[in-house]
Design a protein around this motif. Structure first.
Motif, PDB file in Angstrom:
ATOM      1  N   HIS A 236      31.092  28.201  81.940  1.00 38.66           N
ATOM      2  CA  HIS A 236      30.518  28.061  80.587  1.00 38.66           C
ATOM      3  C   HIS A 236      29.608  29.211  80.515  1.00 38.66           C
ATOM      4  O   HIS A 236      28.874  30.019  81.213  1.00 38.66           O
ATOM      5  N   SER A 237      29.767  29.536  78.879  1.00 43.49           N
ATOM      6  CA  SER A 237      28.761  31.070  78.877  1.00 43.49           C
ATOM      7  C   SER A 237      29.058  30.864  77.524  1.00 43.49           C
ATOM      8  O   SER A 237      29.181  30.332  76.666  1.00 43.49           O
ATOM      9  N   ASN A 238      28.340  31.554  76.472  1.00 39.74           N
ATOM     10  CA  ASN A 238      28.038  31.514  75.428  1.00 39.74           C
ATOM     11  C   ASN A 238      28.815  32.040  74.330  1.00 39.74           C
ATOM     12  O   ASN A 238      29.423  31.498  73.527  1.00 39.74           O
ATOM     13  N   SER A 239      30.511  32.853  75.335  1.00 32.86           N
ATOM     14  CA  SER A 239      31.263  33.265  74.358  1.00 32.86           C
ATOM     15  C   SER A 239      31.909  32.616  74.330  1.00 32.86           C
ATOM     16  O   SER A 239      33.333  32.400  73.900  1.00 32.86           O
ATOM     17  N   ASP A 240      32.308  31.398  75.579  1.00 32.38           N
ATOM     18  CA  ASP A 240      33.465  30.349  75.810  1.00 32.38           C
ATOM     19  C   ASP A 240      32.927  29.135  76.615  1.00 32.38           C
ATOM     20  O   ASP A 240      32.335  28.506  76.826  1.00 32.38           O
TER      21      ASP A 240
ATOM     22  N   GLU B 271      33.501  42.474  72.035  1.00 32.47           N
ATOM     23  CA  GLU B 271      32.852  41.974  70.646  1.00 32.47           C
ATOM     24  C   GLU B 271      33.030  41.664  69.516  1.00 32.47           C
ATOM     25  O   GLU B 271      32.801  40.531  68.605  1.00 32.47           O
ATOM     26  N   GLU B 272      34.468  42.964  69.441  1.00 27.42           N
ATOM     27  CA  GLU B 272      35.513  42.073  68.408  1.00 27.42           C
ATOM     28  C   GLU B 272      36.105  41.226  68.814  1.00 27.42           C
ATOM     29  O   GLU B 272      37.065  40.456  67.636  1.00 27.42           O
ATOM     30  N   ASP B 273      35.934  41.040  69.436  1.00 25.75           N
ATOM     31  CA  ASP B 273      37.341  40.039  69.642  1.00 25.75           C
ATOM     32  C   ASP B 273      37.318  39.553  71.395  1.00 25.75           C
ATOM     33  O   ASP B 273      37.919  39.583  72.155  1.00 25.75           O
ATOM     34  N   SER B 274      36.385  38.185  71.578  1.00 24.28           N
ATOM     35  CA  SER B 274      36.056  37.978  72.759  1.00 24.28           C
ATOM     36  C   SER B 274      37.766  36.866  73.813  1.00 24.28           C
ATOM     37  O   SER B 274      37.000  36.640  74.654  1.00 24.28           O
ATOM     38  N   ASP B 275      38.845  37.057  72.823  1.00 31.52           N
ATOM     39  CA  ASP B 275      39.396  37.050  73.781  1.00 31.52           C
ATOM     40  C   ASP B 275      40.180  37.955  74.523  1.00 31.52           C
ATOM     41  O   ASP B 275      40.557  38.042  75.817  1.00 31.52           O
ATOM     42  N   ILE B 276      39.971  39.942  74.550  1.00 29.08           N
ATOM     43  CA  ILE B 276      39.598  40.560  75.418  1.00 29.08           C
ATOM     44  C   ILE B 276      38.716  40.485  76.705  1.00 29.08           C
ATOM     45  O   ILE B 276      37.627  40.807  75.601  1.00 29.08           O
ATOM     46  N   GLU B 277      38.541  40.984  77.777  1.00 28.50           N
ATOM     47  CA  GLU B 277      38.104  41.129  78.616  1.00 28.50           C
ATOM     48  C   GLU B 277      38.383  42.125  79.204  1.00 28.50           C
ATOM     49  O   GLU B 277      39.474  42.577  79.763  1.00 28.50           O
TER      50      GLU B 277
ATOM     51  N   ASP C  41      28.571  39.141  79.941  1.00 30.38           N
ATOM     52  CA  ASP C  41      27.980  37.866  78.894  1.00 30.38           C
ATOM     53  C   ASP C  41      28.710  37.090  80.358  1.00 30.38           C
ATOM     54  O   ASP C  41      29.732  36.773  80.762  1.00 30.38           O
ATOM     55  N   SER C  42      27.993  36.979  80.373  1.00 32.91           N
ATOM     56  CA  SER C  42      27.994  35.866  82.417  1.00 32.91           C
ATOM     57  C   SER C  42      29.204  36.726  83.221  1.00 32.91           C
ATOM     58  O   SER C  42      30.141  35.206  83.644  1.00 32.91           O
TER      59      SER C  42
END
Length: 323
Positions: free
Chosen positions: A18-22, A303-309, A296-297
């Motif tokens: 669990h995270s704020n972005s997912d 920040e522009e595309d949360s699918d990218i890490e 993030d966690s």
């Protein structure tokens, strides 16, 4: 014949907790923060531990996966587990990933050791090297649901579907899924490192810092350069009480692969990194594009595309010499 099981869960991007972005979407009426499938693709010492909720907390009938399996058997090995979820925006049930050569347990296994998974239960496990999670834009294979007479025998309301009907439609769909998984080619990662000369590299870095400065100033920040102070970041940006430490990396091309110095890396890994940003500027000399990453966690997410890490490849340096 290939042993196969379809397991329906809630929709997430990464399934690494669990995270704020997912945040998990769907998957039943339980509190999202209590849904165990949120960790289904969390690598724990080379394994992934999957959770799917059978109807009314019942068991997985592994003898329906393999008819030679006895009702007294506790688990079944070498199963292709296909994970599905409902797209929260477009609707429809889609394949989101799979475990190859998985072990499927009849009943829940209690995890008392794994801190990475909060000690949540699981009923499926596999080597992480045999586990594939599709990014959201790749989740295009629709799984029919048995809501009409035309789809009789397909996945119903239960989260478990054995696909064990011998009808032509079911057998054909099974084989289509198996062929799709066997022929799947994972997209290339951004690991290509550009080979540029020193002058060009300096020009790229200057252009990147200029682009990043402009980017944050347009957001109302006051930006100053601290490049010569060896702090582990290049820019400092303030807006009211907000303060950001920004490390800028420039690239001549579009592939995201940058070198992080030891000093910069230590700042990124420190416990007080909430205000740290890694700002990658691609195509810096022509048409600069900004990609900012924040922590993030346990994950550095774009920040522009949360699918990218970001993924990190730690390297060790040494000096060789003759005494």
């Amino acid at each position: 014949m290939q042993k196969i099981l379809f397991a329906n869960i809630g929709w997430m991007k990464r399934y690494r907790g669990h995270s704020n972005s997912d945040k998990i979407k769907g998957g039943g009426s339980y509190n999202p923060d209590d849904k165990h499938e949120a960790f289904n693709f969390q690598d724990v010492n080379g394994h992934c531990y999957g959770y799917v909720q059978p109807t009314k907390w019942s068991e997985i009938k592994i003898e329906r996966i393999d008819s030679s399996c006895l009702k007294s058997d506790d688990y079944l090995d070498d199963v292709l587990v296909v994970w599905t979820a409902t797209n929260p925006i477009e609707g429809g049930t889609f394949i989101v990933g799979w475990y190859k050569h998985a072990r499927v347990y009849r009943t829940f296994q209690h995890d008392t050791k794994s801190k990475e998974r909060n000690g949540y239960d699981y009923n499926i496990e596999a080597f992480s090297s045999d586990c594939t999670l599709l990014i959201e834009k790749e989740r295009t294979m629709l799984v029919p649901r048995a809501k009409t007479s035309m789809n009789k025998g397909f996945m119903g309301q239960s989260n478990i579907w054995y696909a064990d009907s011998d009808t032509k439609e079911i057998m054909c769909f099974r084989q289509t899924v198996i062929d799709y998984i066997e022929n799947y080619v994972k997209p290339l990662t951004h690991k290509t490192k550009p080979n540029i000369d020193v002058d060009a590299k300096i020009a790229v870095e200057k252009a990147a810092v200029s682009a990043a400065t402009t980017f944050y100033m347009k957001q109302g920040y006051n930006v100053i350069s601290v490049e010569d102070e060896n702090k582990g970041w290049d820019l400092e940006a303030t807006k009211g009480k907000a303060f950001l430490r920004i490390e800028v990396k420039g690239l001549a091309g579009s592939q995201i692969s940058v070198h992080i110095s030891k000093n910069e890396y230590s700042k990124m890994k420190s416990s007080d990194n909430a205000d740290y940003r890694l700002c990658v500027v691609t195509n810096a000399l022509k048409y600069p594009e900004i990609w900012t990453f924040s922590y993030d966690s346990g994950i550095w997410v774009c920040e522009e595309d949360s699918d990218i890490e970001l993924s990190f490849e730690e390297q060790v340096a040494a000096i060789a010499y003759v005494e």
